[in-house]
Design an enzyme around this catalytic site. Structure first.
Site, mmCIF file in Angstrom:
data_model
loop_
_atom_site.group_PDB
_atom_site.id
_atom_site.type_symbol
_atom_site.label_atom_id
_atom_site.label_comp_id
_atom_site.label_asym_id
_atom_site.label_seq_id
_atom_site.Cartn_x
_atom_site.Cartn_y
_atom_site.Cartn_z
ATOM 1 N N TYR A 141 0.821 -1.208 0.000
ATOM 2 C CA TYR A 141 0.000 0.000 0.000
ATOM 3 C C TYR A 141 0.858 1.263 0.000
ATOM 4 O O TYR A 141 0.385 2.335 -0.344
ATOM 5 C CB TYR A 141 -0.947 0.035 1.213
ATOM 6 C CG TYR A 141 -2.061 -0.983 1.161
ATOM 7 C CD1 TYR A 141 -2.238 -1.809 0.063
ATOM 8 C CD2 TYR A 141 -2.928 -1.133 2.225
ATOM 9 C CE1 TYR A 141 -3.244 -2.752 0.023
ATOM 10 C CE2 TYR A 141 -3.951 -2.072 2.199
ATOM 11 C CZ TYR A 141 -4.097 -2.884 1.091
ATOM 12 O OH TYR A 141 -5.100 -3.819 1.060
ATOM 13 N N LYS A 191 3.182 -15.432 2.582
ATOM 14 C CA LYS A 191 3.072 -16.230 1.361
ATOM 15 C C LYS A 191 4.504 -16.586 0.953
ATOM 16 O O LYS A 191 4.963 -16.250 -0.138
ATOM 17 C CB LYS A 191 2.324 -15.396 0.295
ATOM 18 C CG LYS A 191 1.915 -16.146 -0.940
ATOM 19 C CD LYS A 191 0.797 -17.147 -0.711
ATOM 20 C CE LYS A 191 0.549 -17.947 -1.983
ATOM 21 N NZ LYS A 191 -0.313 -19.118 -1.754
ATOM 22 N N ASP A 223 -3.439 -18.077 2.277
ATOM 23 C CA ASP A 223 -4.622 -18.761 1.731
ATOM 24 C C ASP A 223 -5.146 -19.788 2.733
ATOM 25 O O ASP A 223 -6.356 -19.909 2.946
ATOM 26 C CB ASP A 223 -4.324 -19.406 0.357
ATOM 27 C CG ASP A 223 -2.943 -20.034 0.271
ATOM 28 O OD1 ASP A 223 -2.132 -19.843 1.203
ATOM 29 O OD2 ASP A 223 -2.662 -20.738 -0.712
ATOM 30 N N ASP A 247 -5.329 -6.476 5.966
ATOM 31 C CA ASP A 247 -6.535 -5.756 5.562
ATOM 32 C C ASP A 247 -7.653 -6.755 5.261
ATOM 33 O O ASP A 247 -8.785 -6.645 5.741
ATOM 34 C CB ASP A 247 -6.194 -4.924 4.303
ATOM 35 C CG ASP A 247 -7.300 -3.952 3.936
ATOM 36 O OD1 ASP A 247 -8.282 -3.837 4.694
ATOM 37 O OD2 ASP A 247 -7.188 -3.307 2.874
ATOM 38 N N ASP A 251 -11.000 -8.137 7.969
ATOM 39 C CA ASP A 251 -12.423 -8.022 7.614
ATOM 40 C C ASP A 251 -13.109 -9.388 7.642
ATOM 41 O O ASP A 251 -14.260 -9.504 8.056
ATOM 42 C CB ASP A 251 -12.594 -7.377 6.231
ATOM 43 C CG ASP A 251 -12.687 -5.858 6.358
ATOM 44 O OD1 ASP A 251 -12.411 -5.340 7.460
ATOM 45 O OD2 ASP A 251 -13.044 -5.187 5.365
#
Ligand code: NAD
Length: 355
Positions: A141, A191, A223, A247, A251
């Site tokens: 980001y 990852k 994942d 992020d 959620d």
């Protein structure tokens, strides 16, 4: 010595929910002799209307000098037409940058009384009590990006993910410290089977872990973590991860919690930290006195725990929220036949009384 708390109600339901949290803080103050002092400041659309900008310098300066910041929410349809650089939500980015808020802590705890509100089956939702520690000022980001360029004759765009060792050290230390105060288990999510940044993340996390032998460390690919949150969320204690993965996972975890009005968060800064519920300004219900204040009240408990180290008072508020729900007190968003329907202020009074 008095503790200085800056309260930023913001827009929409912001005033109602921060008033509710302050009412509960005052009850804790009275019981534990905390000497909390409050200064109210503007941000968001309310500040734009008064000063032409969403984050006045005066607000940021007051936050920098405070022991902690309690934040409501900002935004609303009223400011949809405003220049994007001056939108209410820009206040959040300004505070993140201005206070160096490098980590976001999101606890998700499903109270026994609210197990039925989770979209998961009760046997999966029961006992969920985890914290996601998300890195907030680095990663993809904040990396370089290119909106459009021609490469080998075709248009492409790119975003660069990078993490430095000190950035990973800082966030993973916070995760281990957090786990030490809880059940002593950290799951680091990356990852590493694909990304170089994730391999650096994993190496660094293991080095930091050497200083916390009492904490158990597990690595999980993102994942798999997304799947595990849906099929067995109660296995997690502290999850630490980078900005992008955090992020998305935070959620997902919030949805598992069942109700958006219940969940608190903390954004940890180099000096001052900021505490706010995870939801927005809910313009659709603003001014009606029906918003659920529990997420903000629990954010105030986090403020006591993490910024003021007033652990007993923080525990008392969390227990009081649990007791109030167990007593059948419900705001409109959670109300069902057989429960006592209360306003935002009545919910706060019930928790304050319990404290
Ligand atoms: P929202 O979280 O404000 O509302 C989503 C839905 O949940 C609405 O139906 C709302 O009524 C309900 N809801 C939210 N909080 C509640 C509570 N405490 N009690 C009962 N019901 C509650 O999200 P949105 O509608 O997408 O956004 C509204 C505004 O908030 C937008 O301007 C958005 O940009 C802003 N926003 C601000 C923040 C922040 O200040 N940190 C975060 C998210 C969104």
């Amino acid at each position: 010595m008095a503790y200085k708390i800056v309260v930023i109600p913001g827009d929409g339901i912001g005033k109602e929910i921060t008033d509710a949290a302050v009412k509960v803080l005052q009850a804790a103050d009275k019981k534990f002799g905390l000497d909390l002092q409050y200064t109210y400041k503007d941000a968001g659309g309310t500040a734009y209307d008064k000063y032409g900008k969403p984050l006045p310098e005066e607000t940021l300066a007051a936050c920098r000098e405070a022991d902690a910041v309690l934040f409501g929410a900002v935004g609303g349809d009223k400011w949809d037409h405003v220049d994007p650089a001056l939108r209410p939500e820009k206040a959040i980015l300004g505070l993140r940058k201005g206070l160096g808020l490098y980590a976001n802590l999101r606890p998700v705890r499903i109270e026994e009384a609210l197990v039925d509100y989770s979209p998961l089956k009760p046997e999966l939702a029961r006992g969920v009590d985890l914290v996601i520690v998300r890195e907030l000022v680095g990663g993809i980001y904040f990396g370089d990006r290119c909106e459009s360029e021609t490469y080998h004759g075709v248009e492409r765009a790119w975003d660069l993910e990078n993490y430095s060792v000190p950035e990973v050290e800082r966030i993973t230390k916070l995760a281990f410290e957090t786990a030490r105060l809880r059940r002593g288990r950290v799951t680091s999510v990356d990852k590493a089977n694909v990304l170089a940044t994730s391999r650096l993340w994993r190496r660094t996390t293991e080095k930091v872990h050497a200083g916390y032998p009492e904490v158990e460390l597990q690595h999980l690919y993102v994942d798999n973590c997304a799947m595990q949150l849906a099929i067995h969320p109660a296995q997690f204690d502290v999850i630490v991860t980078g900005n992008l993965f955090g992020d998305i996972l935070s959620d997902e975890a919030a949805v598992v919690g069942g109700s958006i009005g219940m969940l608190p968060s903390a954004s940890i800064g180099e000096q001052t930290s900021l505490y706010e519920p995870i939801h927005g300004s809910a313009p659709d219900i603003a001014g009606q006195g029906i918003a659920n204040p529990m997420g903000t009240i629990l954010s105030a408990a986090m403020l006591l725990r993490y910024s003021l180290h007033e652990v007993e008072a923080a525990d008392a508020i969390e227990v009081a929220v649990r007791q109030t729900l167990a007593d059948g007190v419900r705001t409109a968003d959670l109300w069902k036949e057989g429960f006592r329907k209360v306003s935002t202020d009545e919910a706060a009074s019930a928790v304050a009384e319990c404290v």
